[in-house]
Write a protein that holds these residues in place. Structure first.
Motif, PDB file in Angstrom:
ATOM      1  N   UNK A 255       0.846  -1.195   0.000  1.00  0.00           N
ATOM      2  CA  UNK A 255       0.000   0.000   0.000  1.00  0.00           C
ATOM      3  C   UNK A 255       0.879   1.242   0.000  1.00  0.00           C
ATOM      4  N   UNK A 256       0.553   2.186  -0.881  1.00  0.00           N
ATOM      5  CA  UNK A 256       1.214   3.492  -0.887  1.00  0.00           C
ATOM      6  C   UNK A 256       0.288   4.463  -0.147  1.00  0.00           C
ATOM      7  N   UNK A 257       0.613   4.812   1.085  1.00  0.00           N
ATOM      8  CA  UNK A 257      -0.339   5.508   1.968  1.00  0.00           C
ATOM      9  C   UNK A 257      -0.878   6.824   1.427  1.00  0.00           C
ATOM     10  N   UNK A 258      -0.059   7.606   0.723  1.00  0.00           N
ATOM     11  CA  UNK A 258      -0.475   8.935   0.301  1.00  0.00           C
ATOM     12  C   UNK A 258      -1.245   8.944  -1.011  1.00  0.00           C
ATOM     13  N   UNK A 259      -1.313   7.804  -1.696  1.00  0.00           N
ATOM     14  CA  UNK A 259      -1.889   7.768  -3.039  1.00  0.00           C
ATOM     15  C   UNK A 259      -3.388   7.482  -3.011  1.00  0.00           C
ATOM     16  N   UNK A 260      -4.075   8.030  -4.014  1.00  0.00           N
ATOM     17  CA  UNK A 260      -5.478   7.700  -4.249  1.00  0.00           C
ATOM     18  C   UNK A 260      -5.526   6.576  -5.280  1.00  0.00           C
ATOM     19  N   UNK A 261      -6.641   6.456  -5.979  1.00  0.00           N
ATOM     20  CA  UNK A 261      -6.761   5.455  -7.044  1.00  0.00           C
ATOM     21  C   UNK A 261      -5.761   5.720  -8.168  1.00  0.00           C
ATOM     22  N   UNK A 262      -5.330   6.968  -8.322  1.00  0.00           N
ATOM     23  CA  UNK A 262      -4.407   7.359  -9.392  1.00  0.00           C
ATOM     24  C   UNK A 262      -2.967   7.237  -8.902  1.00  0.00           C
ATOM     25  N   UNK A 263      -2.518   6.021  -8.669  1.00  0.00           N
ATOM     26  CA  UNK A 263      -1.218   5.798  -8.039  1.00  0.00           C
ATOM     27  C   UNK A 263      -0.059   6.403  -8.822  1.00  0.00           C
ATOM     28  N   UNK A 264      -0.020   6.122 -10.129  1.00  0.00           N
ATOM     29  CA  UNK A 264       1.128   6.550 -10.927  1.00  0.00           C
ATOM     30  C   UNK A 264       1.267   8.060 -10.947  1.00  0.00           C
ATOM     31  N   UNK A 265       0.156   8.777 -10.838  1.00  0.00           N
ATOM     32  CA  UNK A 265       0.209  10.229 -10.823  1.00  0.00           C
ATOM     33  C   UNK A 265       0.423  10.806  -9.442  1.00  0.00           C
ATOM     34  N   UNK A 266      -0.114  10.141  -8.421  1.00  0.00           N
ATOM     35  CA  UNK A 266      -0.034  10.674  -7.062  1.00  0.00           C
ATOM     36  C   UNK A 266       1.314  10.409  -6.400  1.00  0.00           C
ATOM     37  N   UNK A 267       1.892   9.242  -6.665  1.00  0.00           N
ATOM     38  CA  UNK A 267       3.138   8.841  -5.995  1.00  0.00           C
ATOM     39  C   UNK A 267       4.026   8.107  -6.990  1.00  0.00           C
ATOM     40  N   UNK A 268       4.390   8.809  -8.069  1.00  0.00           N
ATOM     41  CA  UNK A 268       5.061   8.132  -9.179  1.00  0.00           C
ATOM     42  C   UNK A 268       6.400   7.521  -8.772  1.00  0.00           C
ATOM     43  N   UNK A 269       7.182   8.231  -7.949  1.00  0.00           N
ATOM     44  CA  UNK A 269       8.492   7.705  -7.558  1.00  0.00           C
ATOM     45  C   UNK A 269       8.348   6.414  -6.752  1.00  0.00           C
ATOM     46  N   UNK A 270       7.456   6.437  -5.772  1.00  0.00           N
ATOM     47  CA  UNK A 270       7.248   5.242  -4.951  1.00  0.00           C
ATOM     48  C   UNK A 270       6.653   4.109  -5.787  1.00  0.00           C
ATOM     49  N   UNK A 271       5.722   4.451  -6.661  1.00  0.00           N
ATOM     50  CA  UNK A 271       5.099   3.484  -7.550  1.00  0.00           C
ATOM     51  C   UNK A 271       6.151   2.808  -8.427  1.00  0.00           C
ATOM     52  N   UNK A 272       7.006   3.602  -9.040  1.00  0.00           N
ATOM     53  CA  UNK A 272       8.049   3.064  -9.911  1.00  0.00           C
ATOM     54  C   UNK A 272       9.038   2.225  -9.121  1.00  0.00           C
ATOM     55  N   UNK A 273       9.379   2.663  -7.932  1.00  0.00           N
ATOM     56  CA  UNK A 273      10.322   1.933  -7.092  1.00  0.00           C
ATOM     57  C   UNK A 273       9.782   0.549  -6.728  1.00  0.00           C
ATOM     58  N   UNK A 274       8.491   0.442  -6.416  1.00  0.00           N
ATOM     59  CA  UNK A 274       7.918  -0.859  -6.065  1.00  0.00           C
ATOM     60  C   UNK A 274       7.922  -1.803  -7.272  1.00  0.00           C
ATOM     61  N   UNK A 275       7.644  -1.273  -8.447  1.00  0.00           N
ATOM     62  CA  UNK A 275       7.690  -2.110  -9.645  1.00  0.00           C
ATOM     63  C   UNK A 275       9.116  -2.600  -9.892  1.00  0.00           C
TER      64      UNK A 275
END
Length: 294
Positions: A255-275
């Motif tokens: 779970x990315x705590x600060x993100x809404x449904x729009x993960x890639x836009x809301x928390x792109x760095x964290x999203x990319x890092x998890x991938x």
């Protein structure tokens, strides 16, 4: 440094439509196939795809039929089988079985393909804030936004204002350059969203009737799965995540705590890092003695 500027091509579907496809990164590297959500385009992945391509992975993203620069269905007859077939075709066109990164609709289509098609065309899957059963209120909010401006916008500033109201968590408004791929100018000079309005009467009408099929498909997924969810999402909830993890017990959830449904836009760095972490773990696993890649 690997090439991060996309190379755009067209891929024909069995029913004669053409899909716009972007490819970035090194040929021969592990393939990440990005499938966007309903009402989005392949541009939704630009930041993540460029960052991952720079690290040596080949990143492929495409516009689903009726979206962006891909063809629309004549007469507007859209249904889930078309979208699932398109996704499978794009996957099959890759040099190796890709790792699917599917957001919302893209993730649901990935479950259909991975659960119902044998052999499964994906090496692994990343589901982005979607589960086979979702929170109705969150989906209704998305659809309300999509239906809110049937007459379009007078200019790009008008569209940017509408998006800012819909996504108040975003600090920066979209620029005209960012908006241009998302809008089309009509004969009347008004700007309208890139997607075919017939989609609203097709795929999404009574979409919850697909949930039993999606749950059955999820239970048959036999490749590694990462579920990324937003802590502020109104589409995925703790209950839907727990249900998904019971259906797919080998799946990982982050779970990315600060993100809404729009993960890639809301928390792109964290999203990319998890991938990136997920893909590296797959590569290390496949490199162990006695374990076949793919």
């Amino acid at each position: 440094m690997f090439e991060v500027v996309p190379r755009t091509s067209r891929l024909k579907t069995p029913d004669g439509l053409e899909l716009a496809v972007d490819t970035r990164g090194a040929a021969g590297g592990p393939v990440l196939l990005f499938a966007h959500g309903f009402g989005q385009t392949r541009g939704a992945w630009s930041g993540s795809a460029a960052a991952l391509a720079a690290n040596g992975w080949q990143c492929v993203s495409f516009d689903s039929r009726g979206h962006g620069e891909s063809d629309r269905v004549p007469g507007g007859g859209y249904h889930i089988e078309q979208f699932a077939t398109d996704l499978a075709i794009v996957a099959a066109a890759q040099p190796d079985a890709p790792i699917l990164v599917g957001a919302s609709m893209g993730g649901l289509l990935g479950l259909v393909v991975a659960g119902e098609q044998r052999p499964t065309p994906f090496r692994a899957m990343v589901l982005v804030d979607i589960t086979p059963r979702w929170e109705t209120a969150g989906v209704e909010r998305i659809l309300a936004f999509m239906q809110a401006h049937p007459d379009g916008f007078s200019d790009y500033a008008h569209a940017a204002e509408a998006i800012a109201e819909y996504l108040p968590q975003r600090r920066e408004r979209k620029t005209e350059d960012q908006l241009r791929p998302l809008l089309r100018e009509g004969d009347d000079g008004r700007l309208r969203w890139h997607w075919d309005p017939a989609l609203l009467a097709g795929v999404v009408s009574d979409s919850e009737r697909y949930q039993p099929r999606l749950m059955a498909a999820a239970a048959k997924v036999d490749v590694p799965v990462l579920l990324l969810s937003g802590g502020r999402s109104d589409v995925v909830s703790r209950a839907t995540v727990e249900e998904f993890l019971q259906l797919v017990p080998h799946a990982r959830h982050v779970e990315l705590p600060a993100a809404t449904h729009m993960l890639a836009g809301d928390a792109n760095d964290a999203f990319t890092r998890e991938i990136a972490t997920f893909v590296r773990d797959l590569d290390r696993h496949d490199a162990r003695p006695g374990i076949a890649a793919g």
